[in-house]
Structure formats: C-alpha cells, structure tokens
Design a protein around this motif. Structure first.
Motif, short mmCIF file in Angstrom:
data_model
loop_
_atom_site.label_atom_id
_atom_site.label_comp_id
_atom_site.label_asym_id
_atom_site.label_seq_id
_atom_site.Cartn_x
_atom_site.Cartn_y
_atom_site.Cartn_z
N GLU A 165 0.81 -1.22 0.00
CA GLU A 165 0.00 0.00 0.00
C GLU A 165 0.85 1.28 0.00
O GLU A 165 0.54 2.23 -0.74
N PRO A 166 1.95 1.35 0.79
CA PRO A 166 2.83 2.52 0.67
C PRO A 166 3.45 2.66 -0.72
O PRO A 166 3.58 3.78 -1.22
N PHE A 167 3.81 1.54 -1.35
CA PHE A 167 4.37 1.60 -2.71
C PHE A 167 3.33 2.14 -3.69
O PHE A 167 3.65 2.94 -4.57
N TRP A 168 2.10 1.70 -3.57
CA TRP A 168 1.04 2.21 -4.44
C TRP A 168 0.89 3.73 -4.27
O TRP A 168 0.81 4.47 -5.25
N GLN A 169 0.82 4.15 -3.02
CA GLN A 169 0.61 5.57 -2.75
C GLN A 169 1.77 6.42 -3.26
O GLN A 169 1.56 7.47 -3.89
N LEU A 170 2.99 5.97 -3.03
CA LEU A 170 4.17 6.72 -3.47
C LEU A 170 4.25 6.76 -4.99
O LEU A 170 4.60 7.80 -5.57
N THR A 171 3.95 5.65 -5.64
CA THR A 171 3.98 5.63 -7.10
C THR A 171 2.96 6.60 -7.68
O THR A 171 3.23 7.31 -8.66
N TYR A 172 1.80 6.66 -7.07
CA TYR A 172 0.75 7.57 -7.53
C TYR A 172 1.16 9.03 -7.31
O TYR A 172 0.93 9.90 -8.17
N GLN A 173 1.81 9.31 -6.18
CA GLN A 173 2.14 10.70 -5.82
C GLN A 173 3.37 11.24 -6.53
O GLN A 173 3.40 12.42 -6.90
N LEU A 174 4.38 10.42 -6.71
CA LEU A 174 5.64 10.91 -7.27
C LEU A 174 5.56 10.93 -8.80
O LEU A 174 5.22 9.93 -9.42
N ASP A 223 -1.01 3.17 -15.90
CA ASP A 223 0.00 3.78 -16.76
C ASP A 223 1.35 3.93 -16.06
O ASP A 223 2.30 4.45 -16.65
N LYS A 224 1.43 3.50 -14.80
CA LYS A 224 2.67 3.68 -14.03
C LYS A 224 3.12 2.39 -13.35
O LYS A 224 3.87 2.44 -12.38
N GLY A 225 2.66 1.25 -13.87
CA GLY A 225 3.04 0.03 -13.20
C GLY A 225 2.72 -1.21 -14.00
O GLY A 225 2.05 -1.17 -15.03
N ARG A 226 3.22 -2.35 -13.48
CA ARG A 226 2.94 -3.65 -14.08
C ARG A 226 2.93 -4.70 -12.98
O ARG A 226 3.79 -4.70 -12.10
N ALA A 227 1.96 -5.61 -13.06
CA ALA A 227 1.90 -6.78 -12.19
C ALA A 227 2.39 -7.98 -12.97
O ALA A 227 1.84 -8.33 -14.02
N ILE A 228 3.44 -8.62 -12.48
CA ILE A 228 4.04 -9.77 -13.15
C ILE A 228 3.66 -11.04 -12.40
O ILE A 228 4.09 -11.26 -11.27
N ASP A 268 -0.27 -13.31 -6.18
CA ASP A 268 -0.88 -12.12 -5.60
C ASP A 268 -0.40 -10.79 -6.17
O ASP A 268 -0.57 -9.75 -5.54
N ALA A 269 0.22 -10.79 -7.32
CA ALA A 269 0.62 -9.52 -7.93
C ALA A 269 -0.63 -8.73 -8.32
O ALA A 269 -1.50 -9.23 -9.02
N LEU A 270 -0.71 -7.49 -7.85
CA LEU A 270 -1.88 -6.65 -8.11
C LEU A 270 -1.44 -5.30 -8.65
O LEU A 270 -0.37 -4.80 -8.29
N LEU A 271 -2.27 -4.71 -9.49
CA LEU A 271 -2.01 -3.37 -10.00
C LEU A 271 -3.30 -2.56 -9.93
O LEU A 271 -4.27 -2.87 -10.64
N PRO A 272 -3.36 -1.54 -9.08
CA PRO A 272 -4.57 -0.72 -8.99
C PRO A 272 -4.86 -0.01 -10.32
O PRO A 272 -3.94 0.32 -11.07
N TYR A 277 7.67 4.57 -10.93
CA TYR A 277 7.08 3.42 -11.60
C TYR A 277 7.07 2.26 -10.62
O TYR A 277 7.96 2.15 -9.76
N TYR A 278 6.08 1.38 -10.75
CA TYR A 278 5.86 0.29 -9.80
C TYR A 278 5.79 -1.05 -10.52
O TYR A 278 5.09 -1.19 -11.53
#
Length: 294
Positions: free
Chosen positions: A236-245, A266-271, A257-261, A249-250
C-alpha cells in the motif's frame, strides 16, 4: 523461457536500467522463491531441523512450532533456539545473488518484512531496512520499559547446545534475561509487544532518507512476494508513493498475488510469474547485453 516470461524479464531489466534509483520491498514470497518453505510447510528441511518437536508436539511448520501452546517457558525457548540457530546456519540462495546483479549499477535500498536476515549475506547493512524485526535480536518482554535490544548469537548457541540428544526444553538458567534486573527477553520480531523504538525508527529513517533524495527522480518501486495478509507494510505505501511521485514506476512480481490498482495502469505492471525465474532470465539478458558490448 516462454514468451511471456521473456517479456517480463526484459521489461524488468529495462525499467531498472531506465531508473535513477530503486526501492525494493521484499516479503515472505521472496523467501519462498529462494526455497525456504519450512516456515509454512512440512518439508524435508522442517522435518530435519525440528524433528524432535515434530515428533513430540505434532507441529508441521516453523510458524506452527513457534505458536504452539507449550506448557513451559523452557519448551518455548527450546523451539526459538532451534529456529534461530537454523537461521544463523542458513545460506541465501540464487534469488538474492540475482537481485544483487540486477541492482548493482543503480542506487538502491531494500525494505523487508522478512525476519530471516538473509539479505545481509549479499547486501550492505546500510542498504537494508528490517521493518518487522529480525530473529538475531531479543528484547524485553515488558517492551515499554527499556529501549534496548540484544544480539542473541551467544545466547542461542548456549541454548541449542543444551538440547543435544533431541531434548525439547532448555534449563532454567539459560532462559534469556536482561542482565540488569532479570526480566525475561523475547524475540524482536513482529507480534504483540514488538518494540518500536530506536532500532525500529532507524529502519524507517533510512527509507525516508532514500526517498527524500530520489523522490524527484525516476524511482522504481519493485515489490517482491507480498501476500494478502500484510499489504499495509510494503504494497500500500508503494502504491501511494507511485501515484504521488511524478516520475515513479511500480512493478510487483508474485505468481499468485501480484496486483495493479486501476489508478496505476500507466505507471506500473503486475508480473504473475515466479520471482526466481524472472530474476534468472533478467540476469541472463543483462549478461548477454554486457557481452555484446565487449
């Protein structure tokens, strides 16, 4: 490797190379990827290390053994000593070495909820934050009374030696205690009574310092093996920081359990692949790139 796995390894390597810095968040799935299944499974490693406890109490994993309702403190400490002694003797496997190769050209920091201290075999201590504690340390049971933790290697060695011959209890005089007033100690790992003072605060200070330095740059957040039990510490902190900064990229790597909100599409990938396999293939690609440059 299959095409999808190849693409994921290539993508991971590309994102690392494009980044200015990398913050890794590692959880129990990384230990599992490195073959450390005895925490949750009745595998051969558990059967060998905890043989006496398995036969006597019917426990079927390290966590099962740790949380078993022993009748005496002496039995409980025997279990802890067996576990921690084994952790001191354990070796970090290839997944850690591959991660080191992938990160070696970049500024990086690692935050981990793993308490097995395997990262310290391949990475400098000042690049690791142990945010859920570490089995190498003991603290007082009355955690609010003293801001102190103890290195436990000598205590563990003495306890373990006293159990020769398959004993499942230690003598009273080896129960770890504060030498000043005799207060019983307990492992410095996340559970009720976990000490969140100087040592704990230092872990987050290192993370904040890293983020403060790189937050305006291309920072890559790599989440490894975070499950559904404790998403609040890393995911959850990684999601929030990726969204804010703005330039963050995440990437999450987890076969289950790889999840991508949606907000990070446009700023991440779940592998959804195995961590060990993705790392192995990314290292191979990196080595091939380096050979082509020579």
């Amino acid at each position: 490797m299959n095409n999808n796995q190849y693409c994921n390894a290539e993508f991971l390597l590309q994102k690392i190379q494009e980044s200015d810095a990398v913050l890794v968040g590692a959880a129990s799935g990384l230990s599992a990827a490195d073959g450390k299944h005895f925490w949750y499974q009745d595998d051969n490693e558990f059967k060998r290390v905890f043989k006496s406890f398995r036969n006597k109490y019917g426990v079927r994993s390290a966590f099962d053994a740790f949380y078993y309702p022993y009748k005496t403190t002496n039995e409980r400490w025997a279990t802890i000593a067996t576990l921690v002694h084994h952790l001191y003797e354990s070796k970090a496997g290839q997944v850690y070495k591959d991660l080191k190769i992938l990160l070696q050209d970049k500024p990086y920091h690692i935050m981990t909820t793993n308490q097995d201290f395997l990262f310290f075999q391949d990475f400098p201590a000042d690049k690791i934050s142990i945010i859920q504690g570490d089995w190498r340390y003991f603290q007082r049971k009355d955690y609010g009374q003293k801001d102190k933790i103890w290195d436990n290697r000598q205590m563990v060695d003495k306890m373990y030696a006293s159990m020769e011959g398959g004993k499942t209890a230690i003598p009273d005089e080896l129960i770890p205690r504060d030498p000043e007033d005799g207060t019983e100690l307990m492992p410095w790992v996340r559970h009720p009574g976990f000490l969140e003072k100087s040592k704990y605060n230092e872990q987050y200070r290192m993370i904040r310092q890293f983020l403060d330095h790189w937050s305006g740059k291309k920072i890559l957040f790599i989440e490894l093996g975070v499950g559904r039990m404790t998403p609040m510490f890393i995911q959850e902190p990684f999601w929030q920081l990726t969204y804010q900064l703005p330039f963050a990229y995440y990437i999450s790597i987890n076969p289950k359990d790889a999840l991508l909100p949606e907000a990070l599409e446009d700023k991440g990938r779940a592998i959804h692949e195995g961590i060990a396999e993705v790392f192995r293939d990314a290292v191979k690609l990196k080595e091939e790139e380096n050979q082509s440059k020579d």
